[in-house]
Design an enzyme around this catalytic site. Structure first.
Site, mmCIF file in Angstrom:
data_model
loop_
_atom_site.group_PDB
_atom_site.id
_atom_site.type_symbol
_atom_site.label_atom_id
_atom_site.label_comp_id
_atom_site.label_asym_id
_atom_site.label_seq_id
_atom_site.Cartn_x
_atom_site.Cartn_y
_atom_site.Cartn_z
ATOM 1 N N ASP A 99 16.758 26.030 19.940
ATOM 2 C CA ASP A 99 15.801 26.691 20.835
ATOM 3 C C ASP A 99 14.786 25.746 21.445
ATOM 4 O O ASP A 99 13.673 26.145 21.783
ATOM 5 C CB ASP A 99 15.073 27.782 20.041
ATOM 6 C CG ASP A 99 14.593 27.267 18.690
ATOM 7 O OD1 ASP A 99 14.396 26.039 18.574
ATOM 8 O OD2 ASP A 99 14.424 28.070 17.754
ATOM 9 N N GLU A 121 23.733 27.765 16.317
ATOM 10 C CA GLU A 121 22.543 28.397 15.717
ATOM 11 C C GLU A 121 22.016 29.498 16.645
ATOM 12 O O GLU A 121 20.839 29.549 17.001
ATOM 13 C CB GLU A 121 21.444 27.389 15.386
ATOM 14 C CG GLU A 121 20.423 27.900 14.382
ATOM 15 C CD GLU A 121 19.281 26.916 14.130
ATOM 16 O OE1 GLU A 121 18.456 26.713 15.024
ATOM 17 O OE2 GLU A 121 19.227 26.345 13.032
ATOM 18 N N GLU A 135 9.813 28.728 21.450
ATOM 19 C CA GLU A 135 11.222 28.753 21.029
ATOM 20 C C GLU A 135 11.856 30.137 21.097
ATOM 21 O O GLU A 135 13.050 30.271 21.370
ATOM 22 C CB GLU A 135 11.355 28.183 19.610
ATOM 23 C CG GLU A 135 11.117 26.675 19.517
ATOM 24 C CD GLU A 135 9.653 26.276 19.457
ATOM 25 O OE1 GLU A 135 8.780 27.164 19.440
ATOM 26 O OE2 GLU A 135 9.368 25.063 19.429
ATOM 27 N N HIS A 216 4.333 20.912 12.531
ATOM 28 C CA HIS A 216 4.365 20.445 13.921
ATOM 29 C C HIS A 216 4.335 21.557 14.962
ATOM 30 O O HIS A 216 4.330 21.278 16.155
ATOM 31 C CB HIS A 216 5.621 19.601 14.151
ATOM 32 C CG HIS A 216 6.886 20.409 14.176
ATOM 33 N ND1 HIS A 216 7.312 21.094 15.297
ATOM 34 C CD2 HIS A 216 7.797 20.670 13.218
ATOM 35 C CE1 HIS A 216 8.437 21.721 15.016
ATOM 36 N NE2 HIS A 216 8.758 21.493 13.764
ATOM 37 N N ARG A 218 3.847 24.104 17.863
ATOM 38 C CA ARG A 218 2.867 24.201 18.951
ATOM 39 C C ARG A 218 1.910 25.375 18.752
ATOM 40 O O ARG A 218 0.728 25.263 19.066
ATOM 41 C CB ARG A 218 3.582 24.346 20.303
ATOM 42 C CG ARG A 218 4.058 23.025 20.885
ATOM 43 C CD ARG A 218 4.744 23.216 22.228
ATOM 44 N NE ARG A 218 5.351 21.971 22.691
ATOM 45 C CZ ARG A 218 4.824 21.175 23.643
ATOM 46 N NH1 ARG A 218 3.718 21.497 24.243
ATOM 47 N NH2 ARG A 218 5.442 20.059 23.989
ATOM 48 N N HIS A 248 4.474 14.225 11.908
ATOM 49 C CA HIS A 248 5.187 14.308 13.187
ATOM 50 C C HIS A 248 4.513 13.390 14.206
ATOM 51 O O HIS A 248 3.296 13.213 14.177
ATOM 52 C CB HIS A 248 5.125 15.765 13.655
ATOM 53 C CG HIS A 248 6.143 16.152 14.685
ATOM 54 N ND1 HIS A 248 5.994 15.842 16.014
ATOM 55 C CD2 HIS A 248 7.318 16.816 14.586
ATOM 56 C CE1 HIS A 248 7.025 16.320 16.694
ATOM 57 N NE2 HIS A 248 7.856 16.910 15.846
HETATM 58 C C1 UD1 Z 1 9.849 20.057 19.839
HETATM 59 C C2 UD1 Z 1 10.513 21.413 20.086
HETATM 60 C C3 UD1 Z 1 10.474 22.256 18.830
HETATM 61 C C4 UD1 Z 1 11.061 21.519 17.637
HETATM 62 C C5 UD1 Z 1 10.365 20.183 17.484
HETATM 63 C C6 UD1 Z 1 11.048 19.400 16.404
HETATM 64 C C7 UD1 Z 1 10.334 22.362 22.329
HETATM 65 C C8 UD1 Z 1 9.555 23.224 23.251
HETATM 66 N N1 UD1 Z 1 9.790 22.154 21.110
HETATM 67 O O1 UD1 Z 1 8.475 20.245 19.494
HETATM 68 O O2 UD1 Z 1 11.217 23.451 19.032
HETATM 69 O O3 UD1 Z 1 10.851 22.287 16.483
HETATM 70 O O4 UD1 Z 1 10.463 19.438 18.723
HETATM 71 O O5 UD1 Z 1 10.317 18.330 15.963
HETATM 72 O O6 UD1 Z 1 11.373 21.889 22.677
HETATM 73 N N2 UD1 Z 1 6.624 12.332 20.130
HETATM 74 C C9 UD1 Z 1 6.787 10.972 20.016
HETATM 75 N N3 UD1 Z 1 7.999 10.517 19.513
HETATM 76 C C10 UD1 Z 1 8.981 11.339 19.121
HETATM 77 C C11 UD1 Z 1 8.786 12.716 19.221
HETATM 78 C C12 UD1 Z 1 7.598 13.199 19.743
HETATM 79 O O7 UD1 Z 1 5.921 10.190 20.351
HETATM 80 O O8 UD1 Z 1 10.017 10.853 18.665
HETATM 81 C C13 UD1 Z 1 5.338 12.842 20.688
HETATM 82 C C14 UD1 Z 1 5.207 12.618 22.208
HETATM 83 O O9 UD1 Z 1 3.866 12.378 22.509
HETATM 84 C C15 UD1 Z 1 5.665 13.960 22.777
HETATM 85 C C16 UD1 Z 1 5.075 14.897 21.740
HETATM 86 O O10 UD1 Z 1 5.266 14.245 20.483
HETATM 87 O O11 UD1 Z 1 5.188 14.203 24.089
HETATM 88 C C17 UD1 Z 1 5.663 16.287 21.717
HETATM 89 O O12 UD1 Z 1 7.088 16.272 21.706
HETATM 90 P P1 UD1 Z 1 7.870 17.639 22.020
HETATM 91 O O13 UD1 Z 1 9.322 17.461 21.900
HETATM 92 O O14 UD1 Z 1 7.355 18.179 23.331
HETATM 93 O O15 UD1 Z 1 7.371 18.468 20.768
HETATM 94 P P2 UD1 Z 1 7.237 19.979 20.455
HETATM 95 O O16 UD1 Z 1 7.386 20.829 21.662
HETATM 96 O O17 UD1 Z 1 6.019 20.145 19.668
HETATM 97 N N1 UDP Z 2 13.077 15.582 8.898
HETATM 98 C C1 UDP Z 2 13.284 14.210 8.835
HETATM 99 N N2 UDP Z 2 12.185 13.409 8.625
HETATM 100 C C2 UDP Z 2 10.927 13.896 8.491
HETATM 101 C C3 UDP Z 2 10.732 15.299 8.569
HETATM 102 C C4 UDP Z 2 11.825 16.120 8.779
HETATM 103 O O1 UDP Z 2 14.400 13.732 8.940
HETATM 104 O O2 UDP Z 2 9.987 13.106 8.299
HETATM 105 C C5 UDP Z 2 14.231 16.451 9.154
HETATM 106 C C6 UDP Z 2 14.438 17.580 8.189
HETATM 107 O O3 UDP Z 2 15.290 17.205 7.149
HETATM 108 C C7 UDP Z 2 15.035 18.673 9.054
HETATM 109 C C8 UDP Z 2 14.530 18.368 10.429
HETATM 110 O O4 UDP Z 2 14.002 17.050 10.399
HETATM 111 O O5 UDP Z 2 16.462 18.589 9.106
HETATM 112 C C9 UDP Z 2 13.476 19.335 10.857
HETATM 113 O O6 UDP Z 2 12.878 18.913 12.043
HETATM 114 P P1 UDP Z 2 11.517 19.481 12.570
HETATM 115 O O7 UDP Z 2 10.726 20.029 11.430
HETATM 116 O O8 UDP Z 2 10.901 18.406 13.407
HETATM 117 O O9 UDP Z 2 11.970 20.628 13.578
HETATM 118 P P2 UDP Z 2 12.374 22.168 13.377
HETATM 119 O O10 UDP Z 2 13.441 22.254 12.357
HETATM 120 O O11 UDP Z 2 11.130 22.911 13.010
HETATM 121 O O12 UDP Z 2 12.833 22.572 14.745
#
Ligand code: UD1
Ligand code: UDP
Length: 374
Positions: A99, A121, A135, A216, A218, A248
């Site tokens: 999602d 999923e 999501e 993490h 939002r 995160h």
């Molecule tokens: C996104 C997904 C959420 C998922 C989560 C998993 C959407 C709308 N949200 O969260 O469903 O549960 O990822 O973790 O798609 N950033 C980094 N490096 C990374 C990743 C993130 O620097 O490897 C920072 C960046 O500043 C980025 C911010 O985190 O802009 C947010 O990333 P984003 O993918 O938009 O996060 P969420 O929407 O919170």
């Molecule tokens: N995970 C990881 N390293 C971390 C934290 C989580 O590899 O430091 C893995 C965890 O095992 C799970 C997935 O990341 O499979 C979950 O991701 P996240 O919580 O970012 O997203 P969500 O599942 O809520 O979409």
């Protein structure tokens, strides 16, 4: 011989990568498929950690993450970027997972080209479009588009049928997260060094019970995150417990957690762990506090109680089985529930039962068979 089906798997974040690598492994090994992979890199560092350990090499990498990205700008970049890749690849199927913004935009871009979408999923619903946000709406959009819905559980399949999705397109496959967990624990058993990097923390917190934390969402930014930080701070004041919290990379999470928890003796705020080390953290933890979706599925599979710091969950199976509990984002409630588990051995053992309602580790193979037959 018929031509192989051309499957374009599209993903961009850490959890999608974890839940799709088992399927990509299966597709790559099966001559009935021509497996193509496109990553949006909605996440950069956290995605790359999973690509590296799983050995998945994308054919396309849009590299489109920007710091603190907004949902609309991200979605706009995703739609145009993914659409261009689909025009080039012209796949028979686009596969998306879960999602995220990448999954939703991938399904939309495929729909605009009348390419069939398979949703891995499928059918998770909280019933509240702001929890989790965004999501819940992302997955409903995908559900309206997909031609093949791979539901992890019967509950998820039923949710789709209630929305009038054609029953013949809905299949219970289990969740590929369990395939991923089996794969990674097998790798660690053969190569223990893959998960050896937590030895320092094990030594530092020897004799204490470890509370693993991730956060993490939002919808928890602001007050929710601060309450979570406050709860962790209170729990970490116990002399018999310590917190390991891989933070995160989202700056909205890091700022709050660093300010509230940085420098505390019983709290290790660490960088996101790669998947083998996170599996190790699950294994060494007494309990998990999380707002993550994936962790809600993995922890029960390993017999670790999970306190879910969210107002709703689209994964009721763990709660019904008694291995997960929904505790919201009120600091006092989180502390009370965690304290009960730490202080009451009966309460703890009632939750600490290995229970796995989410799959048997063979979901990817089932999904591949569905793609082959469709
Ligand atoms: C996104 C997904 C959420 C998922 C989560 C998993 C959407 C709308 N949200 O969260 O469903 O549960 O990822 O973790 O798609 N950033 C980094 N490096 C990374 C990743 C993130 O620097 O490897 C920072 C960046 O500043 C980025 C911010 O985190 O802009 C947010 O990333 P984003 O993918 O938009 O996060 P969420 O929407 O919170
Ligand atoms: N995970 C990881 N390293 C971390 C934290 C989580 O590899 O430091 C893995 C965890 O095992 C799970 C997935 O990341 O499979 C979950 O991701 P996240 O919580 O970012 O997203 P969500 O599942 O809520 O979409």
């Amino acid at each position: 011989m018929t031509a192989p089906q051309r499957i374009l798997t599209v993903f961009g974040t850490r959890p999608e990568a974890i839940k799709l690598f088992p399927l990509i492994h299966v597709l790559e090994a099966d001559a009935r498929f021509d497996s193509r992979v496109c990553v949006s890199a909605q996440h950069r560092g956290m995605l790359d950690q999973v690509l590296e350990i799983s050995g998945v090499v994308p054919h396309h990498d849009l590299d489109l993450m920007t710091p603190d990205q907004t949902l609309d700008a991200l979605t706009a970049r995703l739609l145009t970027g993914l659409g261009a890749v689909m025009d080039e690849e012209r796949p028979d199927w686009v596969v998306v997972q879960g999602d995220t913004a990448t999954a939703m935009a991938g399904a939309m871009a495929a729909y605009y080209r009348k390419i069939r979408v398979a949703h891995v999923e499928a059918g998770l619903r909280s019933g509240n479009i702001y929890h989790p946000w965004p999501e819940e709406v992302n997955r409903k959009v995908i559900g309206a588009i997909a031609a093949l819905h791979c539901a992890p559980t019967e509950t998820a399949a039923e949710a789709l049928r209630r929305e009038n999705v054609a029953p013949s397109t809905v299949h219970v496959t289990g969740n590929t997260v369990i395939d991923a967990l089996h794969w990674i624990t097998g790798r660690i058993a053969r190569e223990p060094n893959l998960a050896g990097g937590l030895a320092n923390l094990e030594a530092r917190f020897a004799g204490k019970r470890i509370i693993g934390v991730t956060s993490h969402r939002r919808e928890n930014f602001g007050g929710g995150m601060e309450a979570i930080a406050q709860a962790v701070r209170t729990l970490a004041a116990r002399p018999d417990a310590a917190v390991i919290f891989p933070v995160h990379l989202n700056p909205n999470v890091r700022q709050v957690m660093n300010e509230a928890l940085g420098g505390l003796e019983n709290v290790a705020l660490i960088e996101p762990l790669d998947y083998p080390h996170f599996a190790r953290l699950l294994d060494m933890s007494t309990l998990m506090l999380t707002d993550s979706g994936g962790v809600q599925e993995e922890a029960p599979a390993l017999g670790k109680p999970v306190l879910v710091m969210r107002e709703t969950t689209e994964r009721p199976e763990g709660v019904i089985a008694g291995t997960a509990r929904l505790v919201g984002t009120d600091a006092e409630r989180i502390v009370a529930e965690a304290t009960r588990l730490l202080d009451d051995p009966d309460a703890y053992s009632a939750m600490a039962r290995a229970h796995n309602p989410f799959g048997d580790g063979r979901s990817a193979g089932r999904i591949a068979e569905l793609l082959a037959a469709a």
